[in-house]
Design a protein around this motif. Structure first.
Motif, PDB file in Angstrom:
ATOM      1  N   ALA A   1       0.842  -1.205   0.000  1.00 28.10           N
ATOM      2  CA  ALA A   1       0.000   0.000   0.000  1.00 28.10           C
ATOM      3  C   ALA A   1       0.872   1.247   0.000  1.00 28.10           C
ATOM      4  O   ALA A   1       0.655   2.187  -0.772  1.00 28.10           O
ATOM      5  CB  ALA A   1      -0.933  -0.010   1.199  1.00 28.10           C
ATOM      6  N   LYS A   2       1.880   1.244   0.858  1.00 26.58           N
ATOM      7  CA  LYS A   2       2.789   2.394   0.961  1.00 26.58           C
ATOM      8  C   LYS A   2       3.522   2.628  -0.354  1.00 26.58           C
ATOM      9  O   LYS A   2       3.617   3.746  -0.841  1.00 26.58           O
ATOM     10  CB  LYS A   2       3.833   2.137   2.054  1.00 26.58           C
ATOM     11  CG  LYS A   2       3.417   2.632   3.414  1.00 26.58           C
ATOM     12  CD  LYS A   2       4.635   2.666   4.322  1.00 26.58           C
ATOM     13  CE  LYS A   2       4.200   2.907   5.751  1.00 26.58           C
ATOM     14  NZ  LYS A   2       5.128   2.326   6.712  1.00 26.58           N
ATOM     15  N   ALA A   3       4.069   1.545  -0.891  1.00 29.12           N
ATOM     16  CA  ALA A   3       4.844   1.655  -2.130  1.00 29.12           C
ATOM     17  C   ALA A   3       3.956   2.140  -3.273  1.00 29.12           C
ATOM     18  O   ALA A   3       4.339   3.025  -4.042  1.00 29.12           O
ATOM     19  CB  ALA A   3       5.459   0.306  -2.471  1.00 29.12           C
ATOM     20  N   LEU A   4       2.763   1.566  -3.370  1.00 31.04           N
ATOM     21  CA  LEU A   4       1.846   1.952  -4.445  1.00 31.04           C
ATOM     22  C   LEU A   4       1.470   3.423  -4.342  1.00 31.04           C
ATOM     23  O   LEU A   4       1.387   4.134  -5.337  1.00 31.04           O
ATOM     24  CB  LEU A   4       0.579   1.087  -4.380  1.00 31.04           C
ATOM     25  CG  LEU A   4       0.707  -0.310  -4.985  1.00 31.04           C
ATOM     26  CD1 LEU A   4      -0.408  -1.223  -4.495  1.00 31.04           C
ATOM     27  CD2 LEU A   4       0.696  -0.231  -6.511  1.00 31.04           C
ATOM     28  N   LYS A   5       1.262   3.865  -3.126  1.00 27.26           N
ATOM     29  CA  LYS A   5       0.881   5.257  -2.902  1.00 27.26           C
ATOM     30  C   LYS A   5       2.003   6.200  -3.354  1.00 27.26           C
ATOM     31  O   LYS A   5       1.774   7.178  -4.068  1.00 27.26           O
ATOM     32  CB  LYS A   5       0.561   5.455  -1.420  1.00 27.26           C
ATOM     33  CG  LYS A   5       0.040   6.806  -1.101  1.00 27.26           C
ATOM     34  CD  LYS A   5      -1.167   6.762  -0.204  1.00 27.26           C
ATOM     35  CE  LYS A   5      -1.787   8.129  -0.214  1.00 27.26           C
ATOM     36  NZ  LYS A   5      -3.083   8.196   0.338  1.00 27.26           N
TER      37      LYS A   5
ATOM     38  N   SER B   1       2.477   5.987  -7.204  1.00 22.51           N
ATOM     39  CA  SER B   1       1.378   6.515  -8.022  1.00 22.51           C
ATOM     40  C   SER B   1       1.346   8.042  -8.042  1.00 22.51           C
ATOM     41  O   SER B   1       0.664   8.638  -8.860  1.00 22.51           O
ATOM     42  CB  SER B   1       0.039   5.962  -7.556  1.00 22.51           C
ATOM     43  OG  SER B   1      -0.233   6.409  -6.252  1.00 22.51           O
ATOM     44  N   LYS B   2       2.107   8.672  -7.144  1.00 24.66           N
ATOM     45  CA  LYS B   2       2.193  10.132  -7.197  1.00 24.66           C
ATOM     46  C   LYS B   2       3.203  10.583  -8.240  1.00 24.66           C
ATOM     47  O   LYS B   2       3.301  11.757  -8.561  1.00 24.66           O
ATOM     48  CB  LYS B   2       2.608  10.677  -5.826  1.00 24.66           C
ATOM     49  CG  LYS B   2       1.477  10.579  -4.826  1.00 24.66           C
ATOM     50  CD  LYS B   2       1.872  11.133  -3.493  1.00 24.66           C
ATOM     51  CE  LYS B   2       0.751  10.922  -2.499  1.00 24.66           C
ATOM     52  NZ  LYS B   2       1.239  10.904  -1.127  1.00 24.66           N
ATOM     53  N   LYS B   3       4.000   9.649  -8.727  1.00 27.87           N
ATOM     54  CA  LYS B   3       5.099   9.984  -9.635  1.00 27.87           C
ATOM     55  C   LYS B   3       4.965   9.418 -11.037  1.00 27.87           C
ATOM     56  O   LYS B   3       5.520   9.955 -11.992  1.00 27.87           O
ATOM     57  CB  LYS B   3       6.406   9.414  -9.030  1.00 27.87           C
ATOM     58  CG  LYS B   3       7.046  10.313  -8.007  1.00 27.87           C
ATOM     59  CD  LYS B   3       7.830  11.404  -8.703  1.00 27.87           C
ATOM     60  CE  LYS B   3       8.282  12.473  -7.737  1.00 27.87           C
ATOM     61  NZ  LYS B   3       8.899  13.588  -8.461  1.00 27.87           N
ATOM     62  N   VAL B   4       4.314   8.260 -11.141  1.00 19.80           N
ATOM     63  CA  VAL B   4       4.253   7.562 -12.438  1.00 19.80           C
ATOM     64  C   VAL B   4       2.895   6.879 -12.616  1.00 19.80           C
ATOM     65  O   VAL B   4       2.139   6.747 -11.663  1.00 19.80           O
ATOM     66  CB  VAL B   4       5.328   6.441 -12.550  1.00 19.80           C
ATOM     67  CG1 VAL B   4       6.689   6.965 -12.890  1.00 19.80           C
ATOM     68  CG2 VAL B   4       5.382   5.602 -11.288  1.00 19.80           C
ATOM     69  N   ASN B   5       2.653   6.411 -13.846  1.00 17.78           N
ATOM     70  CA  ASN B   5       1.491   5.566 -14.090  1.00 17.78           C
ATOM     71  C   ASN B   5       1.747   4.212 -13.444  1.00 17.78           C
ATOM     72  O   ASN B   5       2.763   3.573 -13.729  1.00 17.78           O
ATOM     73  CB  ASN B   5       1.295   5.337 -15.592  1.00 17.78           C
ATOM     74  CG  ASN B   5       0.935   6.606 -16.326  1.00 17.78           C
ATOM     75  OD1 ASN B   5       0.179   7.425 -15.814  1.00 17.78           O
ATOM     76  ND2 ASN B   5       1.474   6.775 -17.529  1.00 17.78           N
ATOM     77  N   VAL B   6       0.834   3.786 -12.579  1.00 15.76           N
ATOM     78  CA  VAL B   6       1.020   2.493 -11.916  1.00 15.76           C
ATOM     79  C   VAL B   6      -0.091   1.546 -12.343  1.00 15.76           C
ATOM     80  O   VAL B   6      -1.273   1.901 -12.308  1.00 15.76           O
ATOM     81  CB  VAL B   6       0.999   2.658 -10.378  1.00 15.76           C
ATOM     82  CG1 VAL B   6       1.051   1.302  -9.700  1.00 15.76           C
ATOM     83  CG2 VAL B   6       2.156   3.517  -9.908  1.00 15.76           C
ATOM     84  N   ILE B   7       0.301   0.352 -12.764  1.00 15.80           N
ATOM     85  CA  ILE B   7      -0.674  -0.673 -13.129  1.00 15.80           C
ATOM     86  C   ILE B   7      -0.510  -1.842 -12.156  1.00 15.80           C
ATOM     87  O   ILE B   7       0.485  -2.565 -12.219  1.00 15.80           O
ATOM     88  CB  ILE B   7      -0.457  -1.149 -14.590  1.00 15.80           C
ATOM     89  CG1 ILE B   7      -0.548   0.046 -15.555  1.00 15.80           C
ATOM     90  CG2 ILE B   7      -1.453  -2.244 -14.960  1.00 15.80           C
ATOM     91  CD1 ILE B   7      -0.244  -0.278 -16.997  1.00 15.80           C
TER      92      ILE B   7
END
Ligand code: GDP
Length: 290
Positions: free
Chosen positions: A151-155, A158-164
């Motif tokens: 959750a932390k990593a995704l957050k 996702s503020k910096k790049v497109n995350v899938i």
């Protein structure tokens, strides 16, 4: 899709655009080690394509753990310059020294380099784009909610790049388990206000509506093949049967590939530039006091 890259499915206008110039896509894979990231990338970019590993900068491969590999994929005269950035061991419980820092540093560094090039009049027309267009984030097929670490990593990402976000090793879950896991993950992503591609950028993406219903994509990677009729297909073989990578009933692999290679290829690059890079650039300029 009839071809591995699916470039023929691009709308004709875009197809011409791609044909005229070489196209580039920079993907990064993040997730715990052993989730099948490497196997998956080999599966995604089928070795049937003419593939050429370009020389790497020896300095970067020695000093950073985050490692780019360069490929040239050619299909019917269309050239796709692909950069795959592998990030070994992220989130590995036994090896806590591997964390998100080198990954974020790599992402930022590419923005910085682009910014520097943009400010240099001589480079204006052809800035080499090494910015990450999408992070494929591998989630372990646990069936439970998003781990704190993920959750932390995704957050942050996702503020910096497109995350899938991607569910790894789909063959280890039943159809029902997959469906329930997807609902749990979607709820958790929303609860944590994590932006994902393309859902959070839907207005910017044409033709992705159909693909949206398969999110988060569950995938299978494999280095083995079997014959289905007279066609050689990638699969994983078990005593109880064969799971085919490209069978839409077995995993969402085909949908993810279509999204990356066709439907959203341009949108990934454009969103990177118009949303993420502009955000980074704005922040950087504000910090510099301009
Ligand atoms: P990485 O550390 O994330 O790059 O993972 P690897 O690609 O090295 O794969 C780790 C192990 O998982 C290998 O033994 C693979 O054969 C296996 N593996 C890879 N993809 C899958 C998959 O989709 N399903 C299953 N069941 N195993 C997989």
């Amino acid at each position: 899709l009839t071809s591995p890259l699916g470039l023929e499915a691009l709308p004709s206008q875009r197809f011409t655009k791609v044909k005229r110039s070489t196209f580039g896509l920079n993907l990064m894979v993040v997730g715990e080690s052993g989730l099948g990231k490497t196997t998956f990338m080999n599966t995604l970019f089928n070795t049937d394509l003419r593939e050429e590993i370009l020389p790497r900068n020896p300095q970067t491969t020695q000093t950073v753990k985050v490692q780019p590999s360069y490929y040239e994929l050619v299909e019917e005269g269309v050239v796709l310059n692909l950069c795959v950035v592998d990030t070994p061991g992220f989130g590995d419980e036994l090896n806590r020294e591997h964390n998100l820092t080198p990954i974020m540093e790599y992402i930022d560094k590419q923005y910085e380099e682009y910014m520097a090039a943009e400010r240099h009049p001589g480079f204006r027309k052809a800035i080499p784009d090494t910015r990450i267009h999408a992070v494929l984030y591998f989630i372990a097929p646990t069936g439970h909610g998003l781990k704190e670490l993920d959750a932390k990593a995704l957050k942050t990402l996702s503020k910096k790049v497109n995350v899938i976000p991607i569910i790894a090793k789909a063959d280890t879950m039943t159809v029902e388990e997959k469906q329930s896991f997807k609902s749990i993950l979607l709820r958790d992503l929303e609860d944590h206000s994590i932006k994902t591609f393309p859902s959070s950028y839907a207005e910017d993406v044409d033709g992705a509506e159909e693909l949206l219903q398969h999110i988060p994509f569950s995938v299978i990677g494999s280095d083995s093949f079997t014959l289905v009729g007279d066609k050689k297909v990638r699969c994983r073989t078990y005593r109880w049967g064969v799971v085919e990578v490209e069978n839409a009933e077995h995993s969402d692999f085909v949908y993810l590939r279509e999204l990356l290679m066709s439907t959203c290829l341009h949108d990934l690059v454009e969103t990177t530039h118009n949303v993420h890079y502009h955000q980074h650039r704005g922040d950087a300029l504000r910090l510099m006091g301009r």
